[in-house]
Enzyme design. Structure first.
Site, PDB file in Angstrom:
ATOM      1  N   TRP A 102      70.735 -71.525   4.784  1.00 45.27           N
ATOM      2  CA  TRP A 102      69.432 -72.073   4.417  1.00 45.27           C
ATOM      3  C   TRP A 102      69.473 -73.573   4.183  1.00 45.27           C
ATOM      4  O   TRP A 102      68.546 -74.293   4.568  1.00 45.27           O
ATOM      5  CB  TRP A 102      68.873 -71.339   3.196  1.00 45.27           C
ATOM      6  CG  TRP A 102      68.539 -69.922   3.522  1.00 45.27           C
ATOM      7  CD1 TRP A 102      69.136 -68.785   3.048  1.00 45.27           C
ATOM      8  CD2 TRP A 102      67.552 -69.479   4.468  1.00 45.27           C
ATOM      9  NE1 TRP A 102      68.585 -67.675   3.618  1.00 45.27           N
ATOM     10  CE2 TRP A 102      67.605 -68.066   4.502  1.00 45.27           C
ATOM     11  CE3 TRP A 102      66.639 -70.131   5.282  1.00 45.27           C
ATOM     12  CZ2 TRP A 102      66.771 -67.302   5.319  1.00 45.27           C
ATOM     13  CZ3 TRP A 102      65.817 -69.378   6.104  1.00 45.27           C
ATOM     14  CH2 TRP A 102      65.878 -67.989   6.117  1.00 45.27           C
ATOM     15  N   ASP A 172      66.156 -75.938  -3.311  1.00 44.29           N
ATOM     16  CA  ASP A 172      65.505 -74.746  -2.767  1.00 44.29           C
ATOM     17  C   ASP A 172      65.979 -73.558  -3.594  1.00 44.29           C
ATOM     18  O   ASP A 172      67.073 -73.046  -3.396  1.00 44.29           O
ATOM     19  CB  ASP A 172      65.877 -74.576  -1.297  1.00 44.29           C
ATOM     20  CG  ASP A 172      65.358 -73.262  -0.707  1.00 44.29           C
ATOM     21  OD1 ASP A 172      64.642 -72.516  -1.408  1.00 44.29           O
ATOM     22  OD2 ASP A 172      65.691 -72.983   0.472  1.00 44.29           O
ATOM     23  N   LYS A 196      61.260 -63.312  -4.183  1.00 43.27           N
ATOM     24  CA  LYS A 196      62.439 -62.811  -4.895  1.00 43.27           C
ATOM     25  C   LYS A 196      62.117 -62.476  -6.357  1.00 43.27           C
ATOM     26  O   LYS A 196      62.297 -61.359  -6.791  1.00 43.27           O
ATOM     27  CB  LYS A 196      63.571 -63.849  -4.844  1.00 43.27           C
ATOM     28  CG  LYS A 196      64.090 -64.125  -3.444  1.00 43.27           C
ATOM     29  CD  LYS A 196      64.721 -62.898  -2.812  1.00 43.27           C
ATOM     30  CE  LYS A 196      65.479 -63.236  -1.541  1.00 43.27           C
ATOM     31  NZ  LYS A 196      64.643 -63.775  -0.473  1.00 43.27           N
TER      32      LYS A 196
END
Length: 266
Positions: A102, A172, A196
């Site tokens: 990511w 992030d 999440k």
């Protein structure tokens, strides 16, 4: 039926109490005779909801007064582009700390907007380890330093906050937002997809220091311009109202549980 637990890297579980609350209000929210999905997003009741949601989140996460909370769309991938469009300034470049998929993907997207330097901070061997996170000696060369503290694909989580001196640190936190208390003042920007720990997929949280808003490059689309979104209460277009509503229930439930300190109320 036994309880099913979802440990996948995609959308995660939501508190059963929150789902039951939403179920009970699905067709009659606040005794309005309609669902929260059917009311005006600029009407009195929904505006009260978003104000209370931000208040509850600020309390749970100890967000300082000089930070703005935005509820946007486009997921973390949208922020991969929004970050450089809003934060790249006179220095013209940013530093990305690569710890996995990511963070590398974020750096790749940012290269469309600025010069990007990358430093790999993971050493793979018999035991995966994080390298030295002190970048204070080079961070002032960059408009910001970006990292991802939890890489779901490779299973790497970084608990220590990189030292970038007085530079702007961007994180992030899509995979570990609200998992524990943090010192938000160490960050310039925190962003996270909701799926999440915040609520369902479809809404994205951005926590940004006030002085970093208003510096977007001229060609930045309005939907990615933090100043435009701030001035429009994160609603320059119709927001994902049901996702926002569910996030508000999660924040309220966390407060009722005693917050993130671990001192849970029973």
């Amino acid at each position: 039926m036994s309880q099913v637990f979802n440990f996948s890297a995609g959308p995660a579980m939501i508190f059963p109490e929150v789902l039951q609350k939403a179920q009970g209000e699905l067709t009659n929210w606040l005794n309005q005779g309609v669902s929260v999905m059917e009311v005006s997003h600029r009407g009195k009741y929904f505006m009260e909801l978003i104000a209370q949601a931000e208040k509850d989140l600020r309390e749970v996460y100890n967000i300082p007064d000089n930070y703005r909370v935005l509820f946007l769309q486009g997921g973390a991938r949208g922020q991969f582009a929004a970050i450089p469009m809003n934060l790249i300034g006179k220095k013209g470049k940013a530093l990305y700390l690569n710890s996995g998929h990511w963070s590398a993907t974020a750096a790749k997207e940012a290269r469309s907007f600025a010069e990007i330097d990358e430093i790999t901070i993971v050493e793979n061997g018999e035991q995966t380890r994080i390298t030295d996170l002190d970048f204070s000696h080079i961070a002032d060369q960059y408009d910001y330093v970006h990292y991802c503290p939890n890489e779901t694909i490779s299973g790497v989580e970084i608990f220590d906050v990189p030292n970038v001196g007085d530079a702007i640190l961007v994180a992030d936190m899509s995979s570990n937002i609200l998992s524990r208390q943090i010192d938000i003042s160490k960050f310039g920007v925190i962003y996270a997809g909701a799926q999440k720990n915040l609520g369902p997929a479809g809404i994205t949280l951005v926590i940004i220091r006030d002085d970093l808003i208003g510096n977007a490059r001229k060609e930045t689309p309005s939907i990615w311009n933090y100043a435009t979104q701030r001035d429009a209460d994160s609603m320059i277009n119709t927001p994902p109202t049901f996702a926002w509503y569910l996030c508000s229930l999660v924040f309220k439930h966390l407060k009722e549980m005693g917050g993130l300190s671990g001192d849970r109320k029973t």
